[in-house]
Design a protein around this motif. Structure first.
Motif, short mmCIF file in Angstrom:
data_model
loop_
_atom_site.label_atom_id
_atom_site.label_comp_id
_atom_site.label_asym_id
_atom_site.label_seq_id
_atom_site.Cartn_x
_atom_site.Cartn_y
_atom_site.Cartn_z
N ILE A 415 0.87 -1.19 0.00
CA ILE A 415 0.00 0.00 0.00
C ILE A 415 0.90 1.23 0.00
CG2 ILE A 415 -1.75 1.31 1.25
CD1 ILE A 415 -2.77 -1.28 2.40
N GLY A 416 0.72 2.09 -0.97
CA GLY A 416 1.53 3.30 -1.09
C GLY A 416 0.70 4.55 -0.86
N THR A 417 1.28 5.52 -0.16
CA THR A 417 0.65 6.84 0.02
C THR A 417 1.62 7.90 -0.49
OG1 THR A 417 1.50 7.03 2.28
CG2 THR A 417 -0.70 6.11 2.01
N SER A 418 1.11 8.85 -1.26
CA SER A 418 1.96 9.89 -1.85
C SER A 418 1.42 11.27 -1.48
CB SER A 418 2.02 9.75 -3.37
OG SER A 418 2.72 8.57 -3.74
N THR A 419 2.33 12.18 -1.21
CA THR A 419 1.98 13.57 -0.91
C THR A 419 2.67 14.47 -1.92
OG1 THR A 419 1.84 13.03 1.43
CG2 THR A 419 1.97 15.36 0.85
N ASN A 420 1.92 15.38 -2.52
CA ASN A 420 2.49 16.33 -3.48
C ASN A 420 3.28 17.39 -2.71
OD1 ASN A 420 2.96 18.41 -5.38
ND2 ASN A 420 1.18 17.77 -6.57
N ILE A 421 4.61 17.45 -2.94
CA ILE A 421 5.48 18.39 -2.21
C ILE A 421 6.10 19.41 -3.17
CG2 ILE A 421 6.00 16.75 -0.38
CD1 ILE A 421 8.68 16.18 -1.78
N THR A 422 5.44 19.64 -4.32
CA THR A 422 6.00 20.57 -5.30
C THR A 422 6.15 21.97 -4.70
OG1 THR A 422 4.95 19.31 -7.07
CG2 THR A 422 5.72 21.52 -7.61
N GLU A 423 5.11 22.46 -4.01
CA GLU A 423 5.17 23.79 -3.39
C GLU A 423 6.30 23.86 -2.37
OE1 GLU A 423 2.43 25.81 -5.59
OE2 GLU A 423 3.62 26.61 -3.94
N HIS A 424 6.47 22.79 -1.62
CA HIS A 424 7.54 22.75 -0.62
C HIS A 424 8.92 22.85 -1.29
CE1 HIS A 424 9.55 21.77 3.12
NE2 HIS A 424 10.18 20.77 2.52
N LYS A 425 9.09 22.14 -2.41
CA LYS A 425 10.37 22.18 -3.13
C LYS A 425 10.63 23.58 -3.67
CE LYS A 425 12.11 18.01 -2.97
NZ LYS A 425 13.48 17.74 -2.43
N LEU A 426 9.59 24.21 -4.22
CA LEU A 426 9.76 25.56 -4.75
C LEU A 426 10.10 26.54 -3.62
CD1 LEU A 426 6.82 25.69 -7.33
CD2 LEU A 426 9.25 25.34 -7.79
N THR A 427 9.50 26.32 -2.45
CA THR A 427 9.79 27.16 -1.30
C THR A 427 11.25 26.99 -0.88
OG1 THR A 427 7.51 27.03 -0.55
CG2 THR A 427 9.17 27.69 1.08
N GLU A 428 11.75 25.74 -0.89
CA GLU A 428 13.15 25.50 -0.56
C GLU A 428 14.07 26.27 -1.51
OE1 GLU A 428 13.03 21.00 1.39
OE2 GLU A 428 13.71 21.30 -0.67
N GLU A 429 13.67 26.34 -2.78
CA GLU A 429 14.48 27.07 -3.75
C GLU A 429 14.50 28.56 -3.42
OE1 GLU A 429 16.47 25.95 -5.82
OE2 GLU A 429 17.02 27.73 -6.94
N LYS A 430 13.34 29.08 -3.00
CA LYS A 430 13.28 30.50 -2.62
C LYS A 430 14.16 30.76 -1.40
CE LYS A 430 8.71 31.40 -4.54
NZ LYS A 430 7.31 31.79 -4.27
N LEU A 431 14.12 29.81 -0.44
CA LEU A 431 14.97 29.96 0.73
C LEU A 431 16.44 29.94 0.34
CD1 LEU A 431 13.13 27.66 3.30
CD2 LEU A 431 13.22 30.15 3.29
N LYS A 432 16.76 29.10 -0.67
CA LYS A 432 18.13 29.02 -1.14
C LYS A 432 18.56 30.36 -1.76
CE LYS A 432 19.14 25.15 -3.06
NZ LYS A 432 19.24 24.04 -4.04
N THR A 433 17.62 30.98 -2.50
CA THR A 433 17.90 32.29 -3.12
C THR A 433 18.20 33.33 -2.04
OG1 THR A 433 16.47 31.75 -4.97
CG2 THR A 433 16.98 34.08 -4.63
N LEU A 434 17.37 33.30 -0.96
CA LEU A 434 17.59 34.24 0.13
C LEU A 434 18.94 33.98 0.80
CD1 LEU A 434 14.03 34.27 1.72
CD2 LEU A 434 15.06 36.00 0.25
N SER A 435 19.30 32.69 0.90
CA SER A 435 20.59 32.36 1.49
C SER A 435 21.73 32.93 0.65
CB SER A 435 20.73 30.83 1.60
OG SER A 435 22.00 30.48 2.05
N PHE A 436 21.59 32.90 -0.69
CA PHE A 436 22.60 33.49 -1.56
C PHE A 436 22.76 34.97 -1.27
CE2 PHE A 436 23.30 29.67 -3.31
CZ PHE A 436 22.56 29.24 -4.41
N ALA A 437 21.62 35.65 -1.02
CA ALA A 437 21.68 37.09 -0.75
C ALA A 437 22.50 37.37 0.50
CB ALA A 437 20.26 37.64 -0.60
N ILE A 438 22.28 36.57 1.55
CA ILE A 438 23.03 36.77 2.78
C ILE A 438 24.50 36.42 2.56
CG2 ILE A 438 23.27 36.00 5.18
CD1 ILE A 438 20.29 35.56 5.25
N GLN A 439 24.76 35.38 1.74
CA GLN A 439 26.13 35.00 1.43
C GLN A 439 26.90 36.16 0.81
OE1 GLN A 439 26.94 32.04 3.13
NE2 GLN A 439 27.81 31.22 1.25
#
Length: 932
Positions: A415-439
């Protein structure tokens, strides 16, 4: 006398003028009229006495008030009439003729909703009932308000403080209940009316290894042996329908490790305060009932798989799919739930009975089959992340596979259960962009844990101190101490930040090479949603040279002090502006890790992270813009600009924000659509007006913001007026300076970097104009700037038609190599270009990109990420230019400095784009380089 007249006599004690009497009474005999009037007055007096007695002897409090208005707006209430119950329930006396804000000092601040409720009833005429805690009186009241006549309210209320205290006692009782259940060896549980577990005692962990938080929120059937579900559901329905007080049933439960035990369940109907469900106790009787239970197990048939799944499908909020494991080790899809059909576009009947190869692409089928094999080999849950193309869109999924065993222990189903995490992945990318700014921040940024141990430093820290990241992570910042500062400074520092306040001061520190230096530091706490300090963030600047200049330029002390104050205010402001959205981003990103978040909570937290990210990106853009202006890197792109359309778009964009603040936003054109086209930099004109309109909306509480322009000979004069707080006379010139704000204090009420007006002034002057402000403190402001009125050459209708019909060349048939190691960035770029009918080839690092160029001569253009593993973008671009010098290369990176651009051009790149990538600009640049 009619009923309306009699009512006014009863309630207000007023006499109706004879003009309201029917006409026939006026012509009646005088003596009859006088007699009737006397009788009416006598009846009215008697009714008024009865009305007065009823009010005085009722247990409820009674208050009739008149609304006090100022400038047409209700602001207070005056007591007109109260009863004895009012005095008894409130303890207030001699209130007639006095305002409520006078009778109860501080009520407007502590309970503004009380006045608002009265004003709303007067305005709508609709009675309202509510409960309210009056803080100055330390009491709870239940009140009903209605409007007997325009401008008046009547409140009938009762003291419910004891009831509220009883509710608190009930809560304390619930705490005692939990304390008792924690000591019991049996499992105590409570479910709601749908069978979902709302409480489970700690004994669950001892018996099943499940922790309470893993069980709460789940249906009780999820923890039963598969064959027990029907009988358990039947018993549950019987208890709920008959509201049984006692029901006993023996069930087979499943432990966390997959083994089973028998439990004797004593359950009964539970109802309290509108909440209904069941409450019960589970005794572990495995040993006592093992033989009998075994006999019953063999007599029962296994439930059909479809029926079993249907029970699950109806209760979970995940995409669910079921796979049968055949004796030869192959797999067949048995079914998927409705939610999985909606999210993927697949149909249950279309995949039922088919193998992965018959449903999925060959490479995808091979990958998922590998996951199924791993689940069988492990014999336990298997979790992984995967990407799929559903409904024409690439999406990310987190999938969990759970094996199902038969009586002999053989795994016959997954039995498999799947959760759509596309928004979460895109949010991680935005956080990465903000991290670049601080860098890339030119100031030192240090983040520590609550004990002060360093968790993060940006590259500027290493440049200033000589210590690498490896040398300081986990260390305390005292490694920088020079030993020349008094201990009292550090004591005050820790006292301030541990209290959650901002500390600002100077440190005399020592670099790795022993060199002493001074730094200006702002340190503050990051607090989570529960008010607990999770980190400290420090923003620091090396001020050693400033200290030396201070000694050398003592004669310019006053000017230097002003400069330091401005820089300090700016650093404090920037620290606050960075810390606030970072606090939101880090806090809500942490909350996203919670295992039992609902979909609505996840969406809310992601939206809050997006808002914080946008705010921080806006700050970074302002800092980048002002840095480019200072460095002389800003370019002017002159093009025909339709001023009326530009103003219309601007007002359309800001009207929702204005409406949210109850402000009017108006737009006035000074020329017709045919006359308003001028040659200027459209983007910079838009930025100037955007900054001014944003300021107007930010500093206005009521009124309106007006934007428009007029022509004055060879100039266009633009103006943006607001009804905000205004600007003092002494600040009219300095507000256009870098880092200047009317209010630079840490207690200011408006967010922002204080760079908007400085950027606007620089752009206006670049475009050949001037800018000034007309304002008075408290009287609003009008910003006026001019631009040259230089319309383009007049076009004939035929020429205009030709321009309208011309269109950019199609990119169909073009092949592009996308060199990008970040999966989310690759997805975003492909999605941005999918409508152009391009062929896009992938390379995950620089070496792969060079190999692809050698193998695919049809490649027309390269999108090259600068920062990649194995071989970076600079090296890869040099190698590609050796192979194909004519091949266009566009460098794309999150780094935006002038040095990065020069390095890209020196490596052979033909152009440069900064992340985040703008879709339209990217397409235009591709067409330009390919001459499309």
């Amino acid at each position: 006398m009619d009923l309306h007249t009699l009512y006014l006599y009863l309630f207000y004690g007023r006499e109706q003028d004879s003009k309201h009497m029917p006409k026939k009474n006026k012509v009646a005999a005088s003596d009859n009229c006088q007699k009737e009037l006397a009788e009416t007055k006598e009846a009215a007096a008697a009714s008024e006495m009865l009305h007065r007695n009823l009010i005085d002897y009722m247990h409820n409090g009674y208050a009739c008030c008149r609304v006090v208005t100022e400038k047409g707006r209700p602001v207070d209430l005056i007591h007109v009439e109260v009863n004895k119950g009012y005095e008894n329930l409130t303890g207030l006396k001699n209130v007639i003729g006095r305002k409520i804000t006078e009778v109860i000092p501080g009520i407007a601040d502590s309970n503004p909703e009380l006045l608002e409720n009265h004003f709303r009833v007067v305005e709508s005429g609709i009675a309202e009932k509510f409960e309210i805690y009056i803080e100055p009186l330390h009491k709870w009241y239940e009140s009903t308000i209605y409007c007997p006549e325009k401008g008046y309210t009547v409140a009938i209320f009762d003291d419910i403080t004891k009831r509220k205290q009883a509710e608190q006692a009930l809560q304390n009782s619930e705490k005692k209940f939990r304390s008792i259940t924690e000591q019991m060896s049996e499992i105590v549980f409570i479910t709601d009316s749908s069978g979902q577990i709302s409480f489970i005692s700690p004994a669950i962990e001892k018996i099943t290894d499940y922790k309470p938080h893993e069980v709460i929120g789940q249906r009780f059937t999820d923890f039963l042996s598969e064959e027990e579900v029907p009988s358990a559901l039947s018993a549950y329905k019987e208890v709920m329908l008959k509201q049984s007080t006692t029901h006993v049933i023996v069930l087979k439960f499943m432990r966390k490790n997959g083994t089973f035990f028998f439990g004797e369940v004593h359950v009964q109907y539970y109802h309290e305060s509108g909440y209904s469900g069941t409450i019960g106790v589970i005794h572990d009787i495995s040993e006592r009932n093992r033989c009998e239970r075994t006999r019953i197990e063999y007599e029962k048939k296994l439930l059909d798989g479809k029926q079993f799944l249907q029970n699950i499908y109806d209760t979970v909020n995940h995409s669910v799919f079921v796979i049968d494991v055949l004796p030869d080790g192959s797999y067949r899809y048995k079914s998927i739930n409705r939610l999985h059909e909606i999210r993927t576009g697949l149909k249950n009947e279309a995949i039922s009975g088919k193998s992965p190869r018959e449903v999925l692409e060959p490479d995808v089928a091979a990958t998922v089959t590998g996951y199924y094999d791993r689940c069988i080999h492990k014999g336990s849950s298997t979790e992984y992340e995967e990407t799929h193309m559903f409904k024409g869109k690439l999406s990310w999924w987190r999938t969990i596979l759970n094996p199902v065993r038969n009586d002999s222990g053989h795994i016959y189903r997954i039995i498999g259960t799947s959760t759509n995490i596309t928004e979460h992945k895109l949010t991680e990318e935005k956080l990465k962009t903000l991290s670049f700014a601080i860098q890339q921040s030119p100031t030192v940024v240090v983040i520590t844990d609550p004990e002060g141990n360093i968790e993060y430093i940006n590259p500027t820290f290493t440049e200033h101190t000589g210590y690498t990241e490896k040398e300081v992570i986990g260390q305390n910042p005292r490694i920088l101490k020079s030993g020349l500062m008094e201990d009292s400074v550090y004591e005050e520092f820790w006292k301030t930040i541990l209290a959650g306040n901002v500390w600002h001061g100077e440190f005399h520190n020592k670099k790795k090479n022993g060199e002493l230096y001074w730094e200006d530091a702002i340190v503050s706490a990051i607090v989570n949603q529960k008010g607990v300090i999770t980190n400290f963030v420090a923003v620091k600047e090396d001020i050693t040279e400033k200290k030396k200049l201070w000694v050398d330029l003592i004669a310019s002390k006053e000017k230097a002090e002003e400069s330091d104050r401005l820089k300090t205010a700016f650093l404090a402001n920037i620290s606050h502006e960075i810390r606030t959205p970072m606090n939101g981003i880090l806090g809500f990103a942490e909350l996203l890790k919670e295992p039992h978040l609902s979909g609505e909570e996840q969406a809310e937290y992601i939206e809050l992270i997006n808002q914080s990210g946008k705010r921080m990106l806006a700050l970074i853009n302002d800092i980048v813009d002002i840095s480019r202006i200072e460095a002389g890197e800003t370019m002017i792109h002159v093009e025909p600009t339709h001023v009326n359309k530009l103003l219309h778009s601007l007002c359309t964009f800001f009207r929702p924000l204005a409406a949210n603040k109850n402000l009017l936003l108006s737009c006035n054109n000074g020329l017709s659509d045919e006359e308003c086209v001028i040659e200027t930099d459209s983007a910079k004109l838009t930025q100037i007006l955007t900054n001014l309109v944003q300021n107007g909306l930010k500093f206005s509480v009521e009124g309106e913001v007006r934007v428009g322009y007029i022509r004055k000979e060879d100039l266009l004069e633009f103006s943006v007026s607001d009804s905000g707080i205004g600007i003092p006379e002494s600040m009219k010139e300095s507000i256009f300076e870098r880092f200047r704000q009317v209010d630079n204090s840490l207690t200011r009420h408006h967010e922002g970097s204080g760079l908007g007006l400085s950027i606007s002034k620089a752009y206006v002057e670049m475009l050949g104009g001037t800018i000034r402000v007309e304002s008075g403190e408290g009287n609003g402001s009008t910003f006026i700037f001019t631009l040259p009125f230089n319309p383009p050459g007049v076009q004939t209708p035929e020429h205009h038609a030709t321009v309208t019909e011309s269109a950019p060349g199609s990119l169909r048939g073009t092949t592009i190599l996308l060199a990008e190691d970040d999966a989310v960035s690759r997805i975003l770029i492909k999605r941005s270009l999918q409508e152009e009918n391009l062929t896009i080839l992938d390379a995950w690092n620089g070496r792969d990109a060079v190999q692809m160029i050698m193998q695919h001569p049809e490649i027309d253009l390269v999108l090259m990420d600068i920062k990649m593993p194995v071989m970076n973008g600079f090296e890869a671009s040099r190698e590609i230019k050796k192979l194909r010098p004519e091949l266009p290369i566009i460098a794309q990176t999150a780094f935006t400095s002038k040095e990065e651009r020069l390095k890209a051009l020196e490596a052979g790149c033909d152009s440069f784009m900064s992340k985040p990538i703008n879709k339209q600009k990217l397409i235009e640049l591709i067409r330009l380089l390919l001459h499309k």
